[in-house]
Design a protein around this motif. Structure first.
Motif, PDB file in Angstrom:
ATOM      1  N   TRP A   1       3.435  42.961  34.641  1.00  0.00           N
ATOM      2  CA  TRP A   1       3.839  44.122  33.987  1.00  0.00           C
ATOM      3  C   TRP A   1       4.188  44.140  32.605  1.00  0.00           C
ATOM      4  N   ILE A   2       3.655  44.739  31.784  1.00  0.00           N
ATOM      5  CA  ILE A   2       4.104  44.922  30.390  1.00  0.00           C
ATOM      6  C   ILE A   2       5.108  46.193  30.199  1.00  0.00           C
ATOM      7  N   THR A   3       6.609  45.736  29.819  1.00  0.00           N
ATOM      8  CA  THR A   3       7.415  46.912  29.704  1.00  0.00           C
ATOM      9  C   THR A   3       8.253  46.890  28.813  1.00  0.00           C
ATOM     10  N   GLY A   4       9.125  47.843  28.892  1.00  0.00           N
ATOM     11  CA  GLY A   4      10.046  48.188  27.641  1.00  0.00           C
ATOM     12  C   GLY A   4      10.527  49.423  27.782  1.00  0.00           C
ATOM     13  N   ASN A   5      11.790  49.915  27.384  1.00  0.00           N
ATOM     14  CA  ASN A   5      12.462  51.205  27.641  1.00  0.00           C
ATOM     15  C   ASN A   5      11.817  52.137  27.033  1.00  0.00           C
ATOM     16  N   ILE A   6      11.410  53.401  27.820  1.00  0.00           N
ATOM     17  CA  ILE A   6      11.069  54.655  26.978  1.00  0.00           C
ATOM     18  C   ILE A   6      12.041  55.696  27.399  1.00  0.00           C
ATOM     19  N   ALA A   7      12.407  56.437  26.272  1.00  0.00           N
ATOM     20  CA  ALA A   7      13.332  57.692  26.712  1.00  0.00           C
ATOM     21  C   ALA A   7      12.742  58.399  27.626  1.00  0.00           C
ATOM     22  N   GLU A   8      13.527  58.768  28.616  1.00  0.00           N
ATOM     23  CA  GLU A   8      13.320  59.765  29.820  1.00  0.00           C
ATOM     24  C   GLU A   8      12.460  61.191  29.067  1.00  0.00           C
ATOM     25  N   GLY A   9      11.484  61.451  29.896  1.00  0.00           N
ATOM     26  CA  GLY A   9      10.823  62.645  29.311  1.00  0.00           C
ATOM     27  C   GLY A   9       9.830  62.378  28.306  1.00  0.00           C
ATOM     28  N   THR A  10       9.712  61.321  27.705  1.00  0.00           N
ATOM     29  CA  THR A  10       8.891  61.124  26.622  1.00  0.00           C
ATOM     30  C   THR A  10       7.278  61.139  27.278  1.00  0.00           C
ATOM     31  N   ARG A  11       6.556  61.943  26.439  1.00  0.00           N
ATOM     32  CA  ARG A  11       5.027  61.975  27.040  1.00  0.00           C
ATOM     33  C   ARG A  11       4.356  60.606  26.431  1.00  0.00           C
ATOM     34  N   VAL A  12       3.618  60.094  27.740  1.00  0.00           N
ATOM     35  CA  VAL A  12       2.789  59.000  27.367  1.00  0.00           C
ATOM     36  C   VAL A  12       1.293  59.280  27.613  1.00  0.00           C
ATOM     37  N   GLY A  13       0.365  58.501  26.978  1.00  0.00           N
ATOM     38  CA  GLY A  13      -0.969  58.571  27.329  1.00  0.00           C
ATOM     39  C   GLY A  13      -1.624  57.145  27.864  1.00  0.00           C
ATOM     40  N   LEU A  14      -2.313  57.304  29.094  1.00  0.00           N
ATOM     41  CA  LEU A  14      -2.845  55.993  29.713  1.00  0.00           C
ATOM     42  C   LEU A  14      -4.324  55.843  29.529  1.00  0.00           C
ATOM     43  N   ARG A  15      -5.003  54.987  29.111  1.00  0.00           N
ATOM     44  CA  ARG A  15      -6.369  54.727  28.999  1.00  0.00           C
ATOM     45  C   ARG A  15      -6.711  53.438  29.825  1.00  0.00           C
ATOM     46  N   ILE A  16      -7.837  53.298  30.487  1.00  0.00           N
ATOM     47  CA  ILE A  16      -8.253  52.248  31.456  1.00  0.00           C
ATOM     48  C   ILE A  16      -9.676  51.640  30.337  1.00  0.00           C
ATOM     49  N   CYS A  17      -9.748  50.479  29.986  1.00  0.00           N
ATOM     50  CA  CYS A  17     -10.725  49.993  29.233  1.00  0.00           C
ATOM     51  C   CYS A  17     -11.418  48.912  29.738  1.00  0.00           C
ATOM     52  N   LEU A  18     -12.758  48.780  29.800  1.00  0.00           N
ATOM     53  CA  LEU A  18     -13.623  47.522  30.037  1.00  0.00           C
ATOM     54  C   LEU A  18     -13.757  46.809  28.942  1.00  0.00           C
ATOM     55  N   VAL A  19     -13.551  45.450  28.881  1.00  0.00           N
ATOM     56  CA  VAL A  19     -13.870  44.666  27.772  1.00  0.00           C
ATOM     57  C   VAL A  19     -14.785  43.323  27.897  1.00  0.00           C
ATOM     58  N   GLN A  20     -15.500  43.139  26.703  1.00  0.00           N
ATOM     59  CA  GLN A  20     -16.336  41.803  26.798  1.00  0.00           C
ATOM     60  C   GLN A  20     -16.462  41.644  25.533  1.00  0.00           C
ATOM     61  N   GLY A  21     -15.615  40.370  24.999  1.00  0.00           N
ATOM     62  CA  GLY A  21     -15.930  40.018  23.603  1.00  0.00           C
ATOM     63  C   GLY A  21     -15.433  40.910  22.766  1.00  0.00           C
ATOM     64  N   ALA A  22     -16.083  41.557  21.613  1.00  0.00           N
ATOM     65  CA  ALA A  22     -15.697  42.480  20.964  1.00  0.00           C
ATOM     66  C   ALA A  22     -16.247  43.881  21.494  1.00  0.00           C
ATOM     67  N   THR A  23     -16.751  43.940  22.411  1.00  0.00           N
ATOM     68  CA  THR A  23     -17.346  45.299  23.156  1.00  0.00           C
ATOM     69  C   THR A  23     -16.138  45.954  23.894  1.00  0.00           C
ATOM     70  N   ILE A  24     -15.528  47.057  23.534  1.00  0.00           N
ATOM     71  CA  ILE A  24     -14.803  47.694  24.367  1.00  0.00           C
ATOM     72  C   ILE A  24     -15.360  49.142  24.846  1.00  0.00           C
ATOM     73  N   TYR A  25     -15.243  49.281  25.968  1.00  0.00           N
ATOM     74  CA  TYR A  25     -15.482  50.886  26.439  1.00  0.00           C
ATOM     75  C   TYR A  25     -14.038  51.445  27.312  1.00  0.00           C
ATOM     76  N   CYS A  26     -13.850  52.467  26.731  1.00  0.00           N
ATOM     77  CA  CYS A  26     -12.670  53.262  27.332  1.00  0.00           C
ATOM     78  C   CYS A  26     -12.655  54.659  27.998  1.00  0.00           C
ATOM     79  N   SER A  27     -11.981  54.782  28.769  1.00  0.00           N
ATOM     80  CA  SER A  27     -12.045  56.229  29.293  1.00  0.00           C
ATOM     81  C   SER A  27     -11.271  57.029  28.377  1.00  0.00           C
ATOM     82  N   GLY A  28     -11.203  58.533  28.953  1.00  0.00           N
ATOM     83  CA  GLY A  28     -10.569  59.488  28.179  1.00  0.00           C
ATOM     84  C   GLY A  28      -9.011  59.098  28.544  1.00  0.00           C
TER      85      GLY A  28
END
Length: 145
Positions: free
Chosen positions: A112-139
């Motif tokens: 887990w990569i963690t650290g406190n974020i104030a309650e109610g703060t909006r966050v955005g998450l993406r999932i990405c596929l990576v291979q070397g310098a190539t990166i493909y990400c979702s919306g």
């Protein structure tokens, strides 16, 4: 630039930009599930196989920390999986935290990569596929800490 003044060292810290990425390869899709403000994004390849997922856990539960991300790679296809988190997103995505399976043999789950974020703060998450310098990400999927 670092400078030494009377035995002290001053540093300038430069934030690393979010790496450039392309959309997911043709035929790949993302399935999203939610539990309250927690969010999972699963990546499915063109043959319908689940190949990995990204998690954002909003609140602590048991041994699982809150305000945390991790990535899972379950396919030996040569692609790594990354979870990218943007805290308090603005008009463009800026990855504040990245959990990456790069360099690990599948199956592998990051810690887990963690650290406190104030309650109610909006966050955005993406999932990405990576291979070397190539990166493909979702919306981006949005939720709250």
């Amino acid at each position: 630039m670092a400078a030494a003044i009377a035995g002290a060292v001053a540093f300038t810290i430069v934030a690393a930009p979010t790496p450039a990425s392309a959309a997911l390869p043709d035929g790949y899709r993302v399935e999203t599930s939610r539990d309250g403000d927690s969010l999972d994004m699963q990546i499915v390849d063109g043959a319908g196989r689940y190949i990995g997922w990204a998690e954002f856990n909003a609140d602590p539960w048991g041994d699982t920390p809150g305000d945390a991300i991790r990535a899972h790679d379950i396919s030996g296809d040569g692609l790594g999986v990354e979870a990218w988190l943007d805290i308090d997103p603005g008009s463009s995505f800026q990855a504040d935290r990245i959990a990456s399976t790069r360099g690990h043999t599948s199956p592998y789950a990051t810690p887990w990569i963690t650290g406190n974020i104030a309650e109610g703060t909006r966050v955005g998450l993406r999932i990405c596929l990576v291979q070397g310098a190539t990166i493909y990400c979702s919306g981006t999927q949005y939720t709250y800490a």
